[in-house]
Design a protein around this motif. Structure first.
Motif, PDB file in Angstrom:
ATOM      1  N   THR A  70       0.845  -1.196   0.035  1.00 29.80           N
ATOM      2  CA  THR A  70       0.064  -0.067   0.098  1.00 29.80           C
ATOM      3  C   THR A  70       0.875   1.176   0.031  1.00 29.80           C
ATOM      4  N   PRO A  71       1.422   1.579  -1.085  1.00 30.89           N
ATOM      5  CA  PRO A  71       2.532   2.566  -1.014  1.00 30.89           C
ATOM      6  C   PRO A  71       1.989   3.884  -0.872  1.00 30.89           C
ATOM      7  N   THR A  72       0.778   4.357  -1.142  1.00 30.75           N
ATOM      8  CA  THR A  72       0.501   5.663  -0.872  1.00 30.75           C
ATOM      9  C   THR A  72      -0.167   6.004   0.266  1.00 30.75           C
ATOM     10  N   ARG A  73      -0.151   5.054   1.255  1.00 32.88           N
ATOM     11  CA  ARG A  73      -0.862   5.317   2.453  1.00 32.88           C
ATOM     12  C   ARG A  73      -0.327   4.313   3.591  1.00 32.88           C
ATOM     13  N   HIS A  74      -0.341   4.784   5.069  1.00 29.49           N
ATOM     14  CA  HIS A  74      -0.132   3.861   6.115  1.00 29.49           C
ATOM     15  C   HIS A  74      -0.993   2.880   6.045  1.00 29.49           C
ATOM     16  N   THR A  75      -0.803   1.759   6.630  1.00 31.14           N
ATOM     17  CA  THR A  75      -1.605   0.527   6.916  1.00 31.14           C
ATOM     18  C   THR A  75      -1.095   0.121   8.418  1.00 31.14           C
ATOM     19  N   VAL A  76      -2.024   0.057   9.301  1.00 29.03           N
ATOM     20  CA  VAL A  76      -2.036  -0.119  10.490  1.00 29.03           C
ATOM     21  C   VAL A  76      -1.428  -1.452  10.673  1.00 29.03           C
ATOM     22  N   GLY A  77      -0.362  -1.693  11.536  1.00 26.42           N
ATOM     23  CA  GLY A  77       0.366  -2.958  11.565  1.00 26.42           C
ATOM     24  C   GLY A  77       1.501  -2.899  10.723  1.00 26.42           C
ATOM     25  N   ILE A  78       1.837  -2.250   9.821  1.00 27.34           N
ATOM     26  CA  ILE A  78       2.972  -2.098   8.929  1.00 27.34           C
ATOM     27  C   ILE A  78       3.740  -1.030   9.119  1.00 27.34           C
ATOM     28  N   PRO A  79       4.951  -1.308   9.622  1.00 23.86           N
ATOM     29  CA  PRO A  79       5.977  -0.174   9.988  1.00 23.86           C
ATOM     30  C   PRO A  79       6.467   0.397   8.823  1.00 23.86           C
ATOM     31  N   GLU A  80       7.024   1.665   9.206  1.00 22.92           N
ATOM     32  CA  GLU A  80       7.581   2.594   8.196  1.00 22.92           C
ATOM     33  C   GLU A  80       9.150   2.756   8.364  1.00 22.92           C
ATOM     34  N   PHE A  81       9.762   2.520   7.191  1.00 28.84           N
ATOM     35  CA  PHE A  81      11.208   2.451   7.182  1.00 28.84           C
ATOM     36  C   PHE A  81      11.600   3.351   6.202  1.00 28.84           C
ATOM     37  N   LYS A  82      12.874   4.036   6.472  1.00 27.81           N
ATOM     38  CA  LYS A  82      13.645   4.797   5.429  1.00 27.81           C
ATOM     39  C   LYS A  82      14.821   4.721   5.278  1.00 27.81           C
ATOM     40  N   TYR A  83      15.416   4.860   4.077  1.00 29.26           N
ATOM     41  CA  TYR A  83      16.935   5.285   3.829  1.00 29.26           C
ATOM     42  C   TYR A  83      17.156   6.383   3.073  1.00 29.26           C
ATOM     43  N   ILE A  84      18.169   7.224   3.345  1.00 27.84           N
ATOM     44  CA  ILE A  84      18.571   8.369   2.839  1.00 27.84           C
ATOM     45  C   ILE A  84      19.934   8.481   2.516  1.00 27.84           C
ATOM     46  N   ALA A  85      20.229   9.023   1.513  1.00 27.68           N
ATOM     47  CA  ALA A  85      21.615   8.965   0.874  1.00 27.68           C
ATOM     48  C   ALA A  85      21.933  10.539   0.366  1.00 27.68           C
ATOM     49  N   ASN A  86      23.398  10.610   0.064  1.00 24.16           N
ATOM     50  CA  ASN A  86      23.889  11.744  -0.435  1.00 24.16           C
ATOM     51  C   ASN A  86      23.502  13.088   0.245  1.00 24.16           C
ATOM     52  N   ASN A 121       5.551  -6.912   1.671  1.00 25.95           N
ATOM     53  CA  ASN A 121       4.227  -7.261   1.956  1.00 25.95           C
ATOM     54  C   ASN A 121       4.091  -6.668   3.576  1.00 25.95           C
ATOM     55  N   SER A 122       5.383  -6.642   4.176  1.00 26.29           N
ATOM     56  CA  SER A 122       5.278  -6.417   5.499  1.00 26.29           C
ATOM     57  C   SER A 122       5.822  -5.210   6.115  1.00 26.29           C
ATOM     58  N   THR A 123       6.343  -4.480   5.049  1.00 22.26           N
ATOM     59  CA  THR A 123       7.128  -3.113   5.457  1.00 22.26           C
ATOM     60  C   THR A 123       6.638  -2.085   4.393  1.00 22.26           C
ATOM     61  N   ARG A 124       6.723  -0.893   4.510  1.00 23.19           N
ATOM     62  CA  ARG A 124       6.479   0.384   3.558  1.00 23.19           C
ATOM     63  C   ARG A 124       7.911   1.106   3.807  1.00 23.19           C
ATOM     64  N   ALA A 301      23.619  -6.365   3.393  1.00 25.56           N
ATOM     65  CA  ALA A 301      23.497  -5.508   4.710  1.00 25.56           C
ATOM     66  C   ALA A 301      22.141  -4.512   4.432  1.00 25.56           C
ATOM     67  N   LEU A 302      22.080  -4.201   3.283  1.00 26.26           N
ATOM     68  CA  LEU A 302      20.952  -3.309   3.179  1.00 26.26           C
ATOM     69  C   LEU A 302      19.443  -3.955   3.283  1.00 26.26           C
ATOM     70  N   LEU A 303      19.602  -5.194   2.805  1.00 26.86           N
ATOM     71  CA  LEU A 303      18.185  -6.074   2.954  1.00 26.86           C
ATOM     72  C   LEU A 303      18.179  -6.518   4.480  1.00 26.86           C
ATOM     73  N   ALA A 304      19.003  -6.820   5.163  1.00 29.02           N
ATOM     74  CA  ALA A 304      19.032  -7.370   6.540  1.00 29.02           C
ATOM     75  C   ALA A 304      18.676  -6.163   7.396  1.00 29.02           C
ATOM     76  N   PHE A 305      19.334  -5.171   7.252  1.00 35.51           N
ATOM     77  CA  PHE A 305      18.882  -4.042   7.998  1.00 35.51           C
ATOM     78  C   PHE A 305      17.460  -3.500   8.168  1.00 35.51           C
ATOM     79  N   MET A 306      17.073  -3.738   6.908  1.00 40.33           N
ATOM     80  CA  MET A 306      15.612  -3.483   6.627  1.00 40.33           C
ATOM     81  C   MET A 306      14.571  -4.047   7.414  1.00 40.33           C
TER      82      MET A 306
END
Length: 425
Positions: A70-86, A121-124, A301-306
């Motif tokens: 559900t990329p356009t909205r938050h879903t209850v129970g699905i945690p929000e994760f972010k990566y930032i670079a540069n 399916n488990s993470t935004r 490492a990028l995948l495991a950290f997420m």
């Protein structure tokens, strides 16, 4: 139209819409990066959402690609994760890695790879490939001393957040207020180490053995080690030629060098988001021919950290009527945060915790203080933290004595609590 012809047309449309080959290993300029993100969003509309969180000083869009079911909205129970670079414009490997990560994720999902399906399916997942496009435009290719670190106004973006111990980056701060991020990392260059909060100190009780230690230090050390030990070499602790070695490839930020106004401290203290800083290459602008190897070094490492966003406990705080409530204080015994963790606008809380037993105290106006002990039996391998809702009981009204003086309404109490959490300008 025959079924065979229809099938051929569908195959042709698929070939035209989806990238035919993996993303090329090179440095894409800001215009090329934008076109790539637009193409990915058009090719995978069911699992991606592209939006701008603001503009750079020179008016370039700060594009964030969101990936999930559900990329356009938050879903209850699905945690929000972010990566930032540069963030520093001349530290460029991170933006290459995040573009490759996007390519890797969408292709894995398209090809029904189990790891990609379970993760999306488990993470935004939110990815900001460049926080400083203006600095990137100004950067040259010197390994250590190139220009372009600062933004167009000459500001170091990682020294310009409201400091937790001194009491803007407007686009990112505004972004943090719109999403309840749980876990985050920002990618830098010039060293090979995973650094974790605090970056700064006021000389108080947080100083332990030369480090500035957070209440969640055990979790931060675990998160940093997850990255360093899934990296092909970071965990060895080998130093770059101009830095000291790091045990297990990790370091407390303050113990490395004090840094006021850093983004990872801001995320943790003000936004309840545990963030680490990933220094992913000794060279800030690695030669192009090294990019495929550097991607392979960091891919696992990028995948495991997420996946670590699924540590600990998650759930909602419900009032006496079973309605989710915002701004309930959710505290873990022995973890006294500078700014208490609170339920968000959905009534949700997320607490990244290692397996073990923890006593929670939940406080909300007009309700009894709730204390419960929970057992966290497993880590993130199930792609879901332990789920537990806290159900509050309304406080009993006084049976005798003078009538209470009218106090603030529940709405004003929540408003006051929100104001107290606002960042210092």
């Amino acid at each position: 139209m025959s079924s065979l012809l229809l099938l051929l047309l569908l195959l042709l449309l698929l070939l035209l819409s989806a990238p035919a080959s993996p993303l090329e290993f090179r440095y894409h300029d800001n215009s090329e990066m934008e076109q790539y993100l637009l193409h990915v969003n058009a090719s995978y509309p069911d699992i991606t959402h592209l939006h701008s969180i603001g503009q750079s000083v020179r008016g370039q869009e700060l594009w964030v690609l969101v990936l999930g079911r559900t990329p356009t909205r938050h879903t209850v129970g699905i945690p929000e994760f972010k990566y930032i670079a540069n963030m520093h414009g001349n530290e460029v490997l991170g933006r290459v890695l995040l573009l490759q990560l996007i390519d890797h994720l969408v292709r894995g999902y398209r090809d029904n790879e189990p790891w990609s399906s379970r993760l999306l399916n488990s993470t935004r997942i939110h990815i900001l490939p460049t926080m400083n496009p203006d600095g990137f435009d100004a950067a040259d290719t010197h390994c250590l001393y190139s220009q372009g670190r600062f933004n167009f106004n000459g500001v170091d973006l990682n020294r310009n957040f409201p400091d937790a111990f001194a009491g803007r980056r407007r686009a990112v701060i505004g972004w943090l207020r719109t999403e309840s991020f749980v876990l985050s990392a920002n990618l830098h260059g010039g060293a090979l180490v995973a650094s974790y909060p605090y970056d700064n100190s006021n000389g108080g009780s947080e100083l332990v053995g030369g480090a500035s230690v957070t209440p969640d230090n055990d979790v931060f050390v675990h998160l940093a080690k997850v990255y360093s030990f899934h990296h092909t070499s970071m965990h060895r602790g080998d130093s770059c030629h101009d830095s000291r070695p790091f045990l297990d490839g990790i370091t407390n930020g303050y113990q490395w060098y004090p840094l006021p106004g850093g983004m990872q401290d801001y995320n943790y203290v003000w936004s309840q988001c545990l963030e680490v800083t990933l220094e992913v290459s000794c060279c800030k602008f690695p030669p192009v021919q090294q990019l495929p190897v550097l991607w392979r070094d960091n891919q696992r490492a990028l995948l495991a950290f997420m996946q670590q966003v699924h540590l600990g406990v998650k759930g909602r705080v419900l009032d006496s009527s079973g309605v989710p409530v915002q701004n309930a204080v959710v505290e873990v015994k022995g973890r006294r945060n500078l700014c208490p963790f609170r339920s968000d606008q959905h009534g949700e809380y997320y607490r990244l915790l290692l397996p073990g037993n923890y006593t929670f105290t939940v406080t909300f106006p007009g309700h009894e203080v709730l204390t419960e002990t929970l057992s966290v039996p497993y880590g993130p391998e199930r792609f879901s933290a332990l789920t537990h809702d806290f159900r509050l009981r309304r406080a009993a009204a006084p049976t005798s004595g003078p009538a209470p003086t009218p106090g603030p309404t529940l709405t004003s109490s929540i408003s006051s609590a929100s104001v107290s959490l606002a960042p210092v300008s």
